[in-house]
Design a protein around this motif. Structure first.
Motif, mmCIF file in Angstrom:
data_model
loop_
_atom_site.group_PDB
_atom_site.id
_atom_site.type_symbol
_atom_site.label_atom_id
_atom_site.label_comp_id
_atom_site.label_asym_id
_atom_site.label_seq_id
_atom_site.Cartn_x
_atom_site.Cartn_y
_atom_site.Cartn_z
ATOM 1 N N GLN A 1 32.387 38.882 41.060
ATOM 2 C CA GLN A 1 34.302 38.938 41.444
ATOM 3 C C GLN A 1 35.168 39.145 39.873
ATOM 4 O O GLN A 1 36.195 39.253 40.151
ATOM 5 C CB GLN A 1 34.355 38.103 42.501
ATOM 6 C CG GLN A 1 34.063 36.796 42.148
ATOM 7 C CD GLN A 1 34.357 35.980 43.435
ATOM 8 O OE1 GLN A 1 35.650 36.412 44.437
ATOM 9 N NE2 GLN A 1 33.751 34.980 43.381
ATOM 10 N N TRP B 1 42.273 40.665 33.694
ATOM 11 C CA TRP B 1 43.612 39.913 34.568
ATOM 12 C C TRP B 1 44.495 39.472 33.875
ATOM 13 O O TRP B 1 44.387 39.580 32.722
ATOM 14 C CB TRP B 1 42.952 38.345 35.181
ATOM 15 C CG TRP B 1 42.308 38.793 35.679
ATOM 16 C CD1 TRP B 1 40.105 38.888 35.508
ATOM 17 C CD2 TRP B 1 41.612 39.365 37.367
ATOM 18 N NE1 TRP B 1 39.429 38.740 36.865
ATOM 19 C CE2 TRP B 1 40.155 39.448 37.698
ATOM 20 C CE3 TRP B 1 42.706 39.733 38.419
ATOM 21 C CZ2 TRP B 1 39.542 39.570 38.884
ATOM 22 C CZ3 TRP B 1 42.114 40.093 39.806
ATOM 23 C CH2 TRP B 1 40.543 40.114 39.771
ATOM 24 N N VAL C 1 38.918 34.788 43.759
ATOM 25 C CA VAL C 1 39.741 36.235 44.422
ATOM 26 C C VAL C 1 39.974 36.466 46.142
ATOM 27 O O VAL C 1 39.749 36.165 46.790
ATOM 28 C CB VAL C 1 38.644 37.163 43.270
ATOM 29 C CG1 VAL C 1 38.510 38.302 44.088
ATOM 30 C CG2 VAL C 1 38.328 36.857 42.741
ATOM 31 N N TYR C 2 41.591 36.958 46.117
ATOM 32 C CA TYR C 2 41.071 37.603 47.196
ATOM 33 C C TYR C 2 42.031 39.059 47.805
ATOM 34 O O TYR C 2 42.517 39.438 46.605
ATOM 35 C CB TYR C 2 42.014 36.315 47.831
ATOM 36 C CG TYR C 2 43.965 36.754 47.748
ATOM 37 C CD1 TYR C 2 44.541 37.307 48.179
ATOM 38 C CD2 TYR C 2 44.028 35.897 46.814
ATOM 39 C CE1 TYR C 2 45.868 36.936 47.840
ATOM 40 C CE2 TYR C 2 45.746 36.125 46.292
ATOM 41 C CZ TYR C 2 46.558 36.350 47.237
ATOM 42 O OH TYR C 2 48.160 36.566 46.353
ATOM 43 N N LYS C 3 41.842 39.240 48.325
ATOM 44 C CA LYS C 3 42.378 40.971 48.733
ATOM 45 C C LYS C 3 43.741 40.857 49.327
ATOM 46 O O LYS C 3 44.263 40.421 49.954
ATOM 47 C CB LYS C 3 40.979 41.020 49.573
ATOM 48 C CG LYS C 3 40.439 41.594 49.343
ATOM 49 C CD LYS C 3 40.577 42.668 48.202
ATOM 50 C CE LYS C 3 38.968 43.303 48.033
ATOM 51 N NZ LYS C 3 38.893 43.815 46.850
ATOM 52 N N SER D 1 42.181 43.288 44.557
ATOM 53 C CA SER D 1 41.739 42.096 43.931
ATOM 54 C C SER D 1 42.742 41.251 43.455
ATOM 55 O O SER D 1 43.189 41.589 42.554
ATOM 56 C CB SER D 1 40.194 42.180 43.977
ATOM 57 O OG SER D 1 40.045 42.861 44.596
ATOM 58 N N LYS E 1 46.870 40.159 38.467
ATOM 59 C CA LYS E 1 45.678 41.417 38.843
ATOM 60 C C LYS E 1 45.016 42.241 38.156
ATOM 61 O O LYS E 1 45.742 41.905 36.222
ATOM 62 C CB LYS E 1 47.348 42.813 39.409
ATOM 63 C CG LYS E 1 48.409 41.966 40.580
ATOM 64 C CD LYS E 1 49.189 42.888 40.594
ATOM 65 C CE LYS E 1 50.618 42.396 42.047
ATOM 66 N NZ LYS E 1 51.133 43.016 41.857
#
Length: 217
Positions: free
Chosen positions: A50, A57, A166-168, A173, A214
């Motif tokens: 992930q 990023w 990491v989250y949605k 993501s 992001k």
């Protein structure tokens, strides 16, 4: 006689280098101890993916741009009694403040160092979720990352860390990084003259705070 000695030495070398390691989950090995002889502590569930699959990023805000990139590496470690393998997550960071690059360790990801501690960012362990773990749905979703900066001569700035997960956010993501002020132990402007000379580095380049990164490529 020399020929026989050479052949025996070669066979011993081949046997030792061809050692087979027993694979166990890096984060779930209840029947063995970490670093036990003959084991490969592998990221079998792809937990590191992930972080690595995003490429780069990026966070931008308040006249600062921060880029993070991660790779997974495998290390073979030899101790006095044991030889084992382990997967590790290695990171590099680039910081631009007011249009000026002030830090860049991204190139270290291409280097093959002997140990994880030779890199500027490397994984530690999974951390229990708390109320500030936004979007966390998996137990122990956050990762404790050891963090240091180049050209550091200050002992109080050697064992820093940040937390990340990491989250949605809809289909996107997001990498959340929390770099708390308590990541620095003690006052970096003070020093013990019996232990170290007066440090020239008294503050970190990465500002303390909470960042949402992001994917940019």
């Amino acid at each position: 006689m020399k020929t026989i000695f050479f052949i025996v030495t070669l066979l011993i070398t081949q046997i030792s280098t061809a050692q087979q390691f027993v694979i166990v989950d890096l984060y779930n090995y209840p029947d063995v101890s970490y670093g036990e002889n003959g084991y490969y502590f592998k990221d079998t569930q792809g937990y590191f993916n992930q972080f690595t699959e995003a490429g780069t990023w990026q966070y931008t805000g308040n006249n600062i741009t921060i880029q993070l990139r991660f790779v997974k590496k495998t290390f073979t470690k030899n101790t006095i009694d044991n030889i084992y393998k382990t997967d590790a997550l290695i990171g590099g960071m680039r910081i631009v403040k007011n249009g000026i690059e002030v830090l860049n360790t991204l190139n270290t990801l291409n280097e093959n160092k002997n140990s994880v501690v030779d890199y500027f960012i490397y994984d530690g362990y999974k951390v229990r979720n708390t109320i500030d773990c936004l979007g966390c749905t998996i137990p122990d979703q956050r990762l404790y990352m050891f963090y240091k900066e180049p050209d550091n001569d200050n002992q109080r700035l050697t064992d820093m860390y940040f937390l990340m997960h990491v989250y949605k956010n809809g289909p996107a993501s997001i990498l959340r990084v929390v770099f708390p002020e308590d990541a620095v132990i003690g006052d970096p402007t003070q020093y013990d003259p019996e232990v170290e000379n007066a440090p020239t580095k008294i503050q970190v380049i990465l500002p303390f705070g909470k960042y949402d990164f992001k994917k940019v490529n």
